[in-house]
Design an enzyme around this catalytic site. Structure first.
Site, PDB file in Angstrom:
ATOM      1  N   ARG A 111      -0.372   2.361  13.379  1.00 56.79           N
ATOM      2  CA  ARG A 111      -1.029   1.128  12.947  1.00 56.79           C
ATOM      3  C   ARG A 111      -1.015   0.911  11.434  1.00 56.79           C
ATOM      4  NH1 ARG A 111      -7.578   1.745  13.510  1.00 56.79           N
ATOM      5  NH2 ARG A 111      -7.850   3.594  12.209  1.00 56.79           N
ATOM      6  N   HIS A 112      -0.247   1.721  10.692  1.00 55.59           N
ATOM      7  CA  HIS A 112      -0.183   1.580   9.238  1.00 55.59           C
ATOM      8  C   HIS A 112       1.226   1.198   8.777  1.00 55.59           C
ATOM      9  CE1 HIS A 112      -3.981   3.915   9.340  1.00 55.59           C
ATOM     10  NE2 HIS A 112      -4.239   3.236   8.233  1.00 55.59           N
ATOM     11  N   GLU A 162       0.674   4.256   0.790  1.00 57.46           N
ATOM     12  CA  GLU A 162      -0.032   5.270   1.564  1.00 57.46           C
ATOM     13  C   GLU A 162       0.964   6.003   2.458  1.00 57.46           C
ATOM     14  OE1 GLU A 162      -3.001   3.064   3.605  1.00 57.46           O
ATOM     15  OE2 GLU A 162      -4.247   2.754   1.819  1.00 57.46           O
ATOM     16  N   ARG A 165      -1.590  -6.492  12.158  1.00 63.03           N
ATOM     17  CA  ARG A 165      -2.636  -5.845  12.959  1.00 63.03           C
ATOM     18  C   ARG A 165      -3.183  -6.806  14.016  1.00 63.03           C
ATOM     19  NH1 ARG A 165      -6.122  -1.716  10.705  1.00 63.03           N
ATOM     20  NH2 ARG A 165      -4.772  -0.078   9.888  1.00 63.03           N
ATOM     21  N   GLU A 200      -9.727  -1.872  13.911  1.00 55.63           N
ATOM     22  CA  GLU A 200     -10.028  -2.760  12.783  1.00 55.63           C
ATOM     23  C   GLU A 200      -8.859  -3.687  12.463  1.00 55.63           C
ATOM     24  OE1 GLU A 200      -9.690  -2.832   8.141  1.00 55.63           O
ATOM     25  OE2 GLU A 200      -9.989  -0.834   8.985  1.00 55.63           O
ATOM     26  N   SER A 219     -11.326  -6.531   6.864  1.00 56.39           N
ATOM     27  CA  SER A 219     -12.359  -5.906   6.044  1.00 56.39           C
ATOM     28  C   SER A 219     -12.849  -6.933   5.030  1.00 56.39           C
ATOM     29  CB  SER A 219     -11.794  -4.679   5.325  1.00 56.39           C
ATOM     30  OG  SER A 219     -12.800  -4.018   4.582  1.00 56.39           O
ATOM     31  N   ARG A 258       0.852  -1.194   0.000  1.00 54.40           N
ATOM     32  CA  ARG A 258       0.000   0.000   0.000  1.00 54.40           C
ATOM     33  C   ARG A 258       0.888   1.245   0.000  1.00 54.40           C
ATOM     34  NH1 ARG A 258      -5.250  -1.569   1.923  1.00 54.40           N
ATOM     35  NH2 ARG A 258      -5.569  -3.600   0.921  1.00 54.40           N
TER      36      ARG A 258
END
Length: 634
Positions: free
Chosen positions: A412-413, A406, A608, A556, A559, A404
């Site tokens: 948490r990323h 991002e 996670r 979370e 998903s 990712r």
């Protein structure tokens, strides 16, 4: 006439000085002899007056004070003078020279002899004190090998036949697999060492958290070898990999995991020596935050190890018992994930990570050149696990990397993580998938606490946490209920069509735990606008969707959704979201045109799950070598 007499005396003196080599030598040796010789040999026709005698004496005194003639003057004077009877012959000169050279040679010989003797003594002392490398070729020849010294580099020369054992098999009771009196070989890290006088105590560590004490004491019957052993033990550095042979003996050792036994060292070798100066000590990396904080007001505060320092030397950080155990829990989650899904009829697949286009709308993508065209690193295996359903692989899962792009710097990323993905055909409702996923997580939670209790104990010693609470049956909240809860908690949710913030998720989790007694729950019916293009719309209100997220401790971890398997409907959704249908999406939609079962699935982030299950403060602690916007090494 006195003046004439004095002149004559002076003249005779000068002539005598010039012509007589014998007199010259006499003058050099003794000035008074010159005067005496002159007065004795002077012509008798004219006795010297007192003034002449005084002149002669003055000349004699002058000559005695005169420095020796230079080599050049001597040559000049001897050239004109007749050879004296006292001059040496060539043979005599040669004899003298030979004798002189012989004396010099003898002196040099004695000097060289002394030097050779000193060198031999020094070499003997060095040989006696030198600790050579040891190469174990055969255990049967072990007695011929030195009991101490660095092991020569292991290069697969032979299999010596030495049998290495595990620390956990050693004990001080008769019931132990390797009890008192057992002679064993161990390989591990030198956790700590203390040498004082003629004794040594060290701790050997295996698997990060199995430790045993070993000791050595000077042998009075073999003092030289004992001295060499002590010298070698002093040279060892902590964190070195060592081989150690010893005899198990009963002991009380509270500081080690083996508390009723120790080893009496008979042989020890360094297999891989660590630098004497390390970036930080493993024992410092193993301290809890509370322990470090409490020490700050003492005389010896423990150092604070920053996250970047730890990650720069991650291999060293992972030697700390808790951090090492976290990686074992990560492995356990994958194992239990597989166990549960295999038991429920799933097949493991492996999908490509170089793809022609984006697999997740709304998520950043890494691109790379692919032989003149642009390829993407897969943001998930989503498209391919759905095509697997079209291939009549009705239940599939994959464990693989997810990328990712991002630019997120939160705790948490990550830019790369490990995805636990599953997809399955359904008969009528996506709740079929939620049942499977709940059963899978229940299997993970229960078995972590029982089968990996030892690792969890090591982790919770440094990072405090409690086991995750969960319900027997799926705890599913619907979106409208979640909105009501958050509004009651003081959040402005508007029309309830936006995504949840991190604070809202945590607040929701706290209420759910209080209301339903669980840390693990599911939330479904998310707004369609915030879900990917492949999500099936809600059949009653298409503003919402047949999608769901799963949470641990209010954050979370997963998903998922029922997928839109109708090719016309999914094409319409893709276009409505402004996504270009490239080659990658064309084949994806085409797989539905050839017939596909209704299906649903989920994507779970491994790091996670571990991060939240263990109650860690940062997801990077749950990643072996994390990747974020600021880190691509080590």
């Amino acid at each position: 006439n006195n003046k004439a007499s004095e002149f004559m005396v002076s003249t005779q003196l000068m002539l005598a000085f010039i012509s007589s080599a014998g007199i010259r030598r006499a003058v050099c040796n003794n000035g008074s002899s010159f005067a005496s010789a002159f007065l004795t040999n002077a012509p008798s026709t004219a006795a010297p007056s007192s003034s002449a005698a005084a002149a002669a004496a003055a000349i004699a005194r002058s000559l005695t004070r005169r420095p020796p003639t230079s080599a050049g003057t001597a040559r000049f004077m001897s050239t004109d003078a007749p050879a004296s009877a006292e001059e040496k012959t060539e043979e005599e000169k040669a004899t003298i020279k030979a004798a002189r050279e012989a004396r010099k040679a003898e002196k040099e010989r004695k000097k060289a002899e002394k030097a050779a003797k000193r060198a031999a003594q020094q070499a003997a002392e060095e040989a006696a004190n030198r600790i050579d490398e040891v190469t174990y070729l055969s255990a049967s020849e072990q007695e011929s090998y030195a009991p101490m010294g660095d092991m020569s580099t292991v290069m697969s020369r032979s299999r010596s036949g030495r049998e290495f054992v595990s620390v956990v098999d050693i004990g001080g009771s008769e019931d132990a697999k390797l009890g008192p009196g057992s002679r064993v070989w161990l390989r591990g890290r030198l956790n700590s060492i203390r040498v004082k006088g003629g004794s040594c105590f060290l701790v050997l560590r295996q698997n990060s958290f199995d430790t045993i004490q070993a000791c050595f004491f000077k042998d009075k019957e073999n003092p030289e070898q004992s001295a060499k052993m002590i010298k070698y033990l002093k040279s060892l550095t902590t964190e070195s990999v060592i081989d150690l042979e010893g005899v198990v003996s009963t002991a009380e050792v509270r500081s080690c995991s083996i508390q009723d036994a120790e080893l009496v060292i008979s042989r020890i070798h360094s297999v891989s020596k660590a630098d004497a100066q390390l970036p930080f000590l493993v024992e410092d990396a193993a301290r809890s935050e509370k322990e470090v904080e409490d020490s700050q007001d003492t005389d010896r505060p423990f150092p604070r190890l920053g996250q970047e320092l730890r990650l720069d030397h991650r291999w060293l950080d992972l030697r700390a018992p808790a951090n090492n155990a976290i990686m074992r829990i990560q492995s356990a989650v994958c194992q239990l994930f597989r166990e549960s899904l295999y038991s429920q009829g799933f097949v493991e697949i492996h999908t490509p990570k170089l793809i022609a286009g984006e697999s997740e709308s709304g998520a950043g993508v890494f691109t790379t050149d692919y032989f003149g065209t642009t390829a993407c690193l897969a943001q998930s295996p989503q498209l391919y696990k759905q095509m697997a359903i079209s291939s009549d692989l009705d239940r599939v899962f994959e464990i693989g990397p997810v990328f990712r792009a991002e630019n997120s710097h939160t705790r948490r990323h990550l830019c790369e993580f490990t995805g636990l993905d599953l997809e399955m055909a359904i008969d009528e409702h996506y709740m079929e998938t939620l049942d499977v996923v709940h059963k899978m997580f229940k299997h993970i939670f229960e078995n972590l606490e029982t089968r990996w209790a030892r690792e969890l104990k090591a982790i919770r010693t440094q990072y405090e946490s409690q086991p995750v609470l969960f319900t027997d049956e799926p705890c599913v909240l619907h979106w409208p209920e979640a909105m009501d809860i958050l509004r009651s908690e003081g959040f402005d949710m508007g029309e309830g069509l936006g995504d949840l913030t991190g604070a809202q998720e945590i607040a929701l989790g706290a209420v759910v735990k209080e209301k339903y007694g669980t840390d693990f729950f599911m939330l479904d019916k998310y707004p369609s606008a915030i879900r990917p293009f492949y999500t099936m719309p809600d059949p009653v209100d298409d503003r919402f969707s047949n999608s769901y997220d799963m949470f641990i401790r209010g954050q979370e971890i997963c998903s998922g959704a029922q997928r839109c398997h109708d090719p016309e409907l999914v094409t319409k959704i893709i276009e409505s979201k402004g996504i270009e249908i490239g080659d990658g999406l064309k084949t994806y939609v085409e797989s539905f045109r050839h017939g596909v079962s209704p299906h649903a699935g989920a994507g779970i982030g491994l790091e996670r799950v571990v991060f939240l299950y263990l109650g860690l403060d940062n997801v990077r602690k749950a990643s072996m070598f994390p990747r974020d916007p600021n880190r691509c090494t080590p």
